[in-house]
Design a protein around this motif. Sequence first.
Motif, short mmCIF file in Angstrom:
data_model
loop_
_atom_site.label_atom_id
_atom_site.label_comp_id
_atom_site.label_asym_id
_atom_site.label_seq_id
_atom_site.Cartn_x
_atom_site.Cartn_y
_atom_site.Cartn_z
N GLU A 101 0.91 -8.50 4.62
CA GLU A 101 -0.61 -8.94 4.33
C GLU A 101 -1.47 -7.76 4.55
O GLU A 101 -2.49 -7.40 3.72
N ASP A 102 -1.17 -6.66 5.58
CA ASP A 102 -2.05 -5.57 5.53
C ASP A 102 -1.98 -4.74 4.13
O ASP A 102 -3.09 -4.21 3.89
N LEU A 103 -0.76 -4.71 3.61
CA LEU A 103 -0.69 -4.06 2.35
C LEU A 103 -1.34 -4.51 1.22
O LEU A 103 -2.35 -4.29 0.25
N LEU A 104 -1.24 -6.04 1.08
CA LEU A 104 -2.14 -6.76 0.02
C LEU A 104 -3.44 -6.78 0.18
O LEU A 104 -4.23 -7.01 -0.82
N ASN A 105 -4.03 -6.60 1.50
CA ASN A 105 -5.46 -6.40 1.75
C ASN A 105 -5.72 -4.87 1.62
O ASN A 105 -7.14 -4.93 1.72
N ALA A 106 -4.99 -4.06 1.62
CA ALA A 106 -5.79 -2.56 1.76
C ALA A 106 -6.15 -2.13 0.13
O ALA A 106 -6.09 -2.78 -0.85
N PRO A 107 -6.90 -1.20 0.28
CA PRO A 107 -7.61 -0.41 -0.90
C PRO A 107 -6.28 -0.01 -1.64
O PRO A 107 -5.44 0.18 -1.31
N ASN A 108 -6.50 -0.06 -3.05
CA ASN A 108 -5.67 0.18 -3.90
C ASN A 108 -5.63 1.72 -4.04
O ASN A 108 -6.44 2.39 -4.66
N ASN A 109 -4.50 2.15 -3.39
CA ASN A 109 -4.53 3.83 -3.41
C ASN A 109 -2.88 4.15 -3.26
O ASN A 109 -1.89 3.26 -3.52
N SER A 110 -2.36 5.34 -3.21
CA SER A 110 -1.29 5.89 -3.22
C SER A 110 -0.39 5.42 -1.79
O SER A 110 0.69 5.27 -2.03
N TRP A 111 -1.28 5.31 -0.90
CA TRP A 111 -0.45 4.77 0.44
C TRP A 111 0.04 3.36 0.12
O TRP A 111 1.01 2.99 0.29
N GLN A 112 -0.78 2.51 -0.32
CA GLN A 112 -0.66 0.92 -0.64
C GLN A 112 0.64 1.08 -1.54
O GLN A 112 1.73 0.33 -1.29
N ASP A 113 0.59 1.76 -2.76
CA ASP A 113 1.54 1.77 -3.62
C ASP A 113 3.04 2.11 -2.96
O ASP A 113 4.08 1.67 -3.32
N GLU A 114 2.85 3.05 -2.28
CA GLU A 114 4.29 3.83 -1.72
C GLU A 114 4.93 2.82 -0.88
O GLU A 114 6.24 2.36 -0.80
#
Length: 417
Positions: A101-114
């Motif tokens: 859920e942290d990831l799904l609510n995070a800004p769209n960036n390289s960290w989230q993508d990773e």
Amino acid sequence: MTRIDEGWGRGPSARYEEIAARFRPIFDRIGEAAIERDQQRRLPFEEVRWLREAGFGALRIPAVYGGLEVTLPELFALLIELAAADPNITNIFRSHLGFTEDLLNAPNNSWQDEWLTRLGRGEMIGSGFSELAGLKVGDHSTTIVPDGDFYRLNGEKFYTTGSIYADWINLAAVDGSGSPVAALVPTSVSGVEILDDWDGFGQAMSGSGTARFRNVKLEGVHIKPDSARFPYTPAFFQLVHLASLAGIGRAAAKELARHVGSRARIYPRGNGATSAEDPQVLEVVGRVRGPAYAAGAIVLNVAQALQRSFEANIAGVDPDQTDTHLLADIETSQAVTVISTLILEATTVLFDALGASAAKRATALDRHWRNARTITSHNPRIYHDRVVGEFAVSGKKPAAVGYRKIITPFGPSSEVA
């Protein structure tokens, strides 16, 4: 003809049966050995692997990363079914699902993508937030400080649920100035020690013991961009526990019905030729099954509130301009005491239908109460009742948990930039 497996209600969506069919054979295999694991305290490494290989850890992950993109109500319906097989394993996945859920609510960036990529291919996250040394929950003596081009982690955590089974520990700490910092810590690197020393009388195989970190070297990619969490964080983690309780109630109801159906011995003051024909015994079966049904229905209703919170956040709705997140929190707190009371009572009263033989270790019926009592000891009910009362009387909001307002909306079907 037995109807033990029927009457629990429809799933939360038209596609739910199709989703659940992928996992029900695994749930059945997990349930077959639940008593043996409880009696021998055998950690379910193999069972967790079955679920990982089937994609259980990627339930909420977008399809572009290999996930199933289930909604929160669909997720919690599956958690109830898993908990009916073994609530230890539901708890094992709790931190992993929260990090998702942290990831799904995070800004769209390289960290989230990773990290969406990692979870989509089956990597697993454990918990590293709680410490026994702090004066209150959320205090951290664990430190992450810069060391040249790297970082050094030192400290000790408890209630590290799931970490002994995981590839990574989602960990909270403080930096050299005392400011919060969060990291994903590999469980296999030098300096990480995970102990199976949780000694609770319930949830014994959840891996909720100690993790120690001695001069662990971390790279920049391991450090989270910020330590904030998603806006429905308290509600989500509490609802996982409530789903576990609903599953415990369902398992207790099913096992009780089977025992009553096969029981040959009757009491002199009984009202039937067999227990299965005794209306008072059948009444006890109903008194266990009804609360289990109600608990499941409540969980799925609250899950709708969490889904609304998620959708508002990824749509970029200013959290200061909506009560959606607040109401998800309140609805969860309203459910805590009700579900806890229902399942604790159900897992106690079931013994009235079976007599002394129900206390035999071979039946392991006591595990349902032990697991339920352990789960209901987390986040004490008295505080949830007070929060609900304050909200109802004066509109007071519960104490805030830090979370991010999403910057670039990222929906479950969005493409990654």
